[in-house]
Design a protein around this motif. Structure first.
Motif, PDB file in Angstrom:
ATOM      1  N   ALA A 105       0.835  -1.203   0.000  1.00 14.89           N
ATOM      2  CA  ALA A 105       0.000   0.000   0.000  1.00 14.89           C
ATOM      3  C   ALA A 105       0.872   1.256   0.000  1.00 14.89           C
ATOM      4  CB  ALA A 105      -0.924  -0.006   1.212  1.00 14.89           C
ATOM      5  N   ASN A 106       1.947   1.249   0.786  1.00 17.90           N
ATOM      6  CA  ASN A 106       2.840   2.414   0.813  1.00 17.90           C
ATOM      7  C   ASN A 106       3.601   2.566  -0.498  1.00 17.90           C
ATOM      8  OD1 ASN A 106       2.110   3.192   3.404  1.00 17.90           O
ATOM      9  ND2 ASN A 106       3.686   1.930   4.366  1.00 17.90           N
ATOM     10  N   LEU A 107       3.970   1.443  -1.106  1.00 21.78           N
ATOM     11  CA  LEU A 107       4.636   1.496  -2.409  1.00 21.78           C
ATOM     12  C   LEU A 107       3.721   2.143  -3.448  1.00 21.78           C
ATOM     13  CD1 LEU A 107       6.997   0.759  -4.278  1.00 21.78           C
ATOM     14  CD2 LEU A 107       5.949  -1.503  -4.565  1.00 21.78           C
ATOM     15  N   ALA A 108       2.439   1.809  -3.414  1.00 18.43           N
ATOM     16  CA  ALA A 108       1.483   2.406  -4.361  1.00 18.43           C
ATOM     17  C   ALA A 108       1.378   3.913  -4.144  1.00 18.43           C
ATOM     18  CB  ALA A 108       0.115   1.745  -4.208  1.00 18.43           C
ATOM     19  N   ILE A 109       1.410   4.355  -2.887  1.00 15.30           N
ATOM     20  CA  ILE A 109       1.380   5.796  -2.599  1.00 15.30           C
ATOM     21  C   ILE A 109       2.581   6.490  -3.234  1.00 15.30           C
ATOM     22  CG2 ILE A 109       1.629   7.495  -0.741  1.00 15.30           C
ATOM     23  CD1 ILE A 109      -0.013   5.539   1.022  1.00 15.30           C
ATOM     24  N   VAL A 110       3.754   5.879  -3.112  1.00 18.24           N
ATOM     25  CA  VAL A 110       4.969   6.465  -3.685  1.00 18.24           C
ATOM     26  C   VAL A 110       4.880   6.509  -5.208  1.00 18.24           C
ATOM     27  CG1 VAL A 110       7.464   6.199  -3.937  1.00 18.24           C
ATOM     28  CG2 VAL A 110       6.384   5.736  -1.727  1.00 18.24           C
ATOM     29  N   GLU A 111       4.514   5.389  -5.820  1.00 20.63           N
ATOM     30  CA  GLU A 111       4.471   5.339  -7.281  1.00 20.63           C
ATOM     31  C   GLU A 111       3.474   6.338  -7.857  1.00 20.63           C
ATOM     32  OE1 GLU A 111       5.086   1.273  -9.181  1.00 20.63           O
ATOM     33  OE2 GLU A 111       4.211   0.743  -7.245  1.00 20.63           O
ATOM     34  N   GLN A 112       2.276   6.359  -7.310  1.00 17.35           N
ATOM     35  CA  GLN A 112       1.259   7.275  -7.819  1.00 17.35           C
ATOM     36  C   GLN A 112       1.626   8.724  -7.527  1.00 17.35           C
ATOM     37  OE1 GLN A 112      -2.539   5.978  -6.266  1.00 17.35           O
ATOM     38  NE2 GLN A 112      -2.207   3.883  -6.980  1.00 17.35           N
ATOM     39  N   GLY A 113       2.240   8.962  -6.355  1.00 17.17           N
ATOM     40  CA  GLY A 113       2.666  10.314  -6.028  1.00 17.17           C
ATOM     41  C   GLY A 113       3.724  10.830  -6.988  1.00 17.17           C
ATOM     42  N   LEU A 114       4.691   9.977  -7.320  1.00 15.76           N
ATOM     43  CA  LEU A 114       5.719  10.383  -8.279  1.00 15.76           C
ATOM     44  C   LEU A 114       5.102  10.686  -9.641  1.00 15.76           C
ATOM     45  CD1 LEU A 114       8.645   7.913  -7.499  1.00 15.76           C
ATOM     46  CD2 LEU A 114       8.535  10.352  -6.968  1.00 15.76           C
ATOM     47  N   ASP A 115       4.190   9.840 -10.093  1.00 13.69           N
ATOM     48  CA  ASP A 115       3.546  10.070 -11.389  1.00 13.69           C
ATOM     49  C   ASP A 115       2.825  11.420 -11.406  1.00 13.69           C
ATOM     50  OD1 ASP A 115       4.446   7.717 -12.459  1.00 13.69           O
ATOM     51  OD2 ASP A 115       2.556   6.625 -12.239  1.00 13.69           O
ATOM     52  N   ARG A 116       2.093  11.714 -10.326  1.00  7.70           N
ATOM     53  CA  ARG A 116       1.353  12.987 -10.284  1.00  7.70           C
ATOM     54  C   ARG A 116       2.300  14.182 -10.215  1.00  7.70           C
ATOM     55  NH1 ARG A 116      -2.446   9.927  -6.967  1.00  7.70           N
ATOM     56  NH2 ARG A 116      -1.197  10.474  -5.135  1.00  7.70           N
ATOM     57  N   MET A 117       3.379  14.044  -9.455  1.00 12.76           N
ATOM     58  CA  MET A 117       4.305  15.159  -9.317  1.00 12.76           C
ATOM     59  C   MET A 117       5.022  15.447 -10.640  1.00 12.76           C
ATOM     60  SD  MET A 117       7.303  15.719  -6.475  1.00 12.76           S
ATOM     61  CE  MET A 117       6.140  15.615  -5.135  1.00 12.76           C
ATOM     62  N   LEU A 118       5.459  14.405 -11.329  1.00 11.38           N
ATOM     63  CA  LEU A 118       6.119  14.612 -12.619  1.00 11.38           C
ATOM     64  C   LEU A 118       5.155  15.227 -13.627  1.00 11.38           C
ATOM     65  CD1 LEU A 118       8.250  11.341 -12.857  1.00 11.38           C
ATOM     66  CD2 LEU A 118       9.059  13.651 -12.340  1.00 11.38           C
ATOM     67  N   HIS A 119       3.889  14.847 -13.535  1.00 12.83           N
ATOM     68  CA  HIS A 119       2.875  15.438 -14.407  1.00 12.83           C
ATOM     69  C   HIS A 119       2.670  16.907 -14.056  1.00 12.83           C
ATOM     70  CE1 HIS A 119      -1.208  16.136 -16.063  1.00 12.83           C
ATOM     71  NE2 HIS A 119      -0.800  15.301 -16.994  1.00 12.83           N
ATOM     72  N   GLN A 120       2.622  17.232 -12.780  1.00 18.74           N
ATOM     73  CA  GLN A 120       2.445  18.605 -12.337  1.00 18.74           C
ATOM     74  C   GLN A 120       3.607  19.488 -12.794  1.00 18.74           C
ATOM     75  OE1 GLN A 120      -0.088  20.094 -10.685  1.00 18.74           O
ATOM     76  NE2 GLN A 120       0.994  22.059 -10.658  1.00 18.74           N
ATOM     77  N   LEU A 121       4.794  18.926 -12.820  1.00 22.97           N
ATOM     78  CA  LEU A 121       5.983  19.665 -13.253  1.00 22.97           C
ATOM     79  C   LEU A 121       6.022  19.868 -14.764  1.00 22.97           C
ATOM     80  CD1 LEU A 121       8.654  17.953 -10.986  1.00 22.97           C
ATOM     81  CD2 LEU A 121       8.112  20.398 -10.993  1.00 22.97           C
ATOM     82  N   GLY A 122       5.154  19.181 -15.487  1.00 23.94           N
ATOM     83  CA  GLY A 122       5.195  19.237 -16.943  1.00 23.94           C
ATOM     84  C   GLY A 122       6.268  18.365 -17.551  1.00 23.94           C
ATOM     85  N   VAL A 123       6.842  17.453 -16.740  1.00 22.10           N
ATOM     86  CA  VAL A 123       7.874  16.545 -17.247  1.00 22.10           C
ATOM     87  C   VAL A 123       7.240  15.411 -18.035  1.00 22.10           C
ATOM     88  CG1 VAL A 123       9.686  14.911 -16.548  1.00 22.10           C
ATOM     89  CG2 VAL A 123       9.478  17.127 -15.400  1.00 22.10           C
TER      90      VAL A 123
END
Length: 336
Positions: free
Chosen positions: A221-239
């Motif tokens: 469950a914590n791994l999923a939080i990290v993976e999804q969080g990274l995806d959203r953050m990279l998207h927010q950055l426009g990367v």
């Protein structure tokens, strides 16, 4: 800190367009390998114009959600279309990671207490020096992923070090909300300035890290939080440009308020907790009892909380020594 270039070398060209994998070659001359080095794996995906994001895990070698999330990201990098540049190092203190220990088996170095490092120091100091002199100057945003390791269990929490004001602060909290961790905690490290976060702040970089579990395990469950969080953050950055990024849940903001939010053992012994991870506790409430194994007939010493708050992390080892941190609290706060 020496002005000479780092003794750590790499065949990776950070400026070359496209996808590369390779290693950082950490010199290590020892009894059975006079001219040896420790290869620290890394990957770079460079698409030119745009922000450079440095993603690291394994700062401590017994914390696994971050390294696993970054190794899974590495599987995707060759097929990803991005803007800017991603530098990914799943296990920054690689000797510690392979050993499954918080500190390096080579020199007992705790990487997150050795910045700015030393060019001519012990191997762990050399890693810190390389990050400080070679990686941080290249990065715009740094994300360093942690967990509680063997000695702690931690609620899944993004640790925030927001800039004090202005546009950078606004941008920072946009990234925090995009990551969408269940908790976001403003840390107070009681003056500690030898950390990766302190190094990034010296360089004026946006820095985020997080604690996502513990027990030296890898929680799904914590791994999923990290993976999804990274995806959203990279998207927010426009990367990245994926349209299927899951929506972030609201994060709960908390703040560590000085020494009163830390619970330490005053003596050696065996600790019986009277609380659980995530509990809301009050000042003066019983935190637990400390037993003396050499005098088991003696009444245990009661230990009490010195402040109100949520139990964000707790010690997993019952055996304690004087000065061991047993628990860390935080109080609810606002992002502004």
């Amino acid at each position: 800190m020496s002005n000479l270039p780092s003794l750590i070398a790499t065949d990776v060209d950070f400026d070359r367009p496209g996808f590369q994998t390779g290693t950082l070659r950490l010199p290590w001359s020892h009894d059975t390998s006079a001219y040896g080095h420790v290869p620290i794996p890394l990957a770079v995906l460079n698409a030119g114009t745009g922000p450079t994001v440095l993603l690291t895990g394994g700062n401590h070698g017994d914390e696994y959600e971050g390294p696993v999330a970054l190794m899974k990201l590495l599987q995707r990098l060759p097929s990803m279309t991005i803007r800017g540049r991603l530098i990914v190092i799943p296990a920054l203190n690689f000797p510690a990671f392979i050993n499954g220990s918080r500190t390096s088996p080579i020199d007992r170095g705790n990487l997150n207490r050795l910045f700015p490092g030393a060019r001519n120091g012990q191997p762990t100091e050399m890693i810190a020096h390389y990050v400080e002199t070679e990686l941080l100057p290249r990065a715009d945003i740094v994300i360093d992923l942690h967990a509680g390791g063997a000695s702690f269990d931690h609620l899944p929490t993004l640790l925030a070090s927001p800039p004090p004001h202005g546009e950078q602060r606004t941008r920072y909290f946009e990234l925090v909300r995009a990551f969408g961790a269940p908790n976001t905690m403003i840390m107070d490290l009681l003056g500690e300035d030898r950390t990766f976060a302190a190094a990034a702040e010296r360089h004026g970089k946006l820095f985020l890290c997080g604690e996502f579990g513990g027990h030296a395990g890898c929680d799904a469950a914590n791994l999923a939080i990290v993976e999804q969080g990274l995806d959203r953050m990279l998207h927010q950055l426009g990367v990245t440009f994926e349209t299927s990024v899951p929506r972030a849940a609201a994060t709960r903001f908390l703040r560590v308020e000085g020494a009163r939010h830390y619970v330490y053992s005053p003596l050696a012994g065996v600790f019986e907790p009277a609380f659980a991870l995530g509990d809301e506790v009050r000042e003066g409430q019983l935190a637990g009892r400390l037993f003396d194994p050499h005098r088991p007939w003696q009444a245990p010493q009661d230990i009490h909380f010195r402040g109100d708050g949520t139990v964000m992390c707790l010690r997993t080892f019952a055996r304690v020594e004087p000065g061991d941190c047993i628990a860390l609290l935080a109080s609810e706060t606002h992002a502004d």
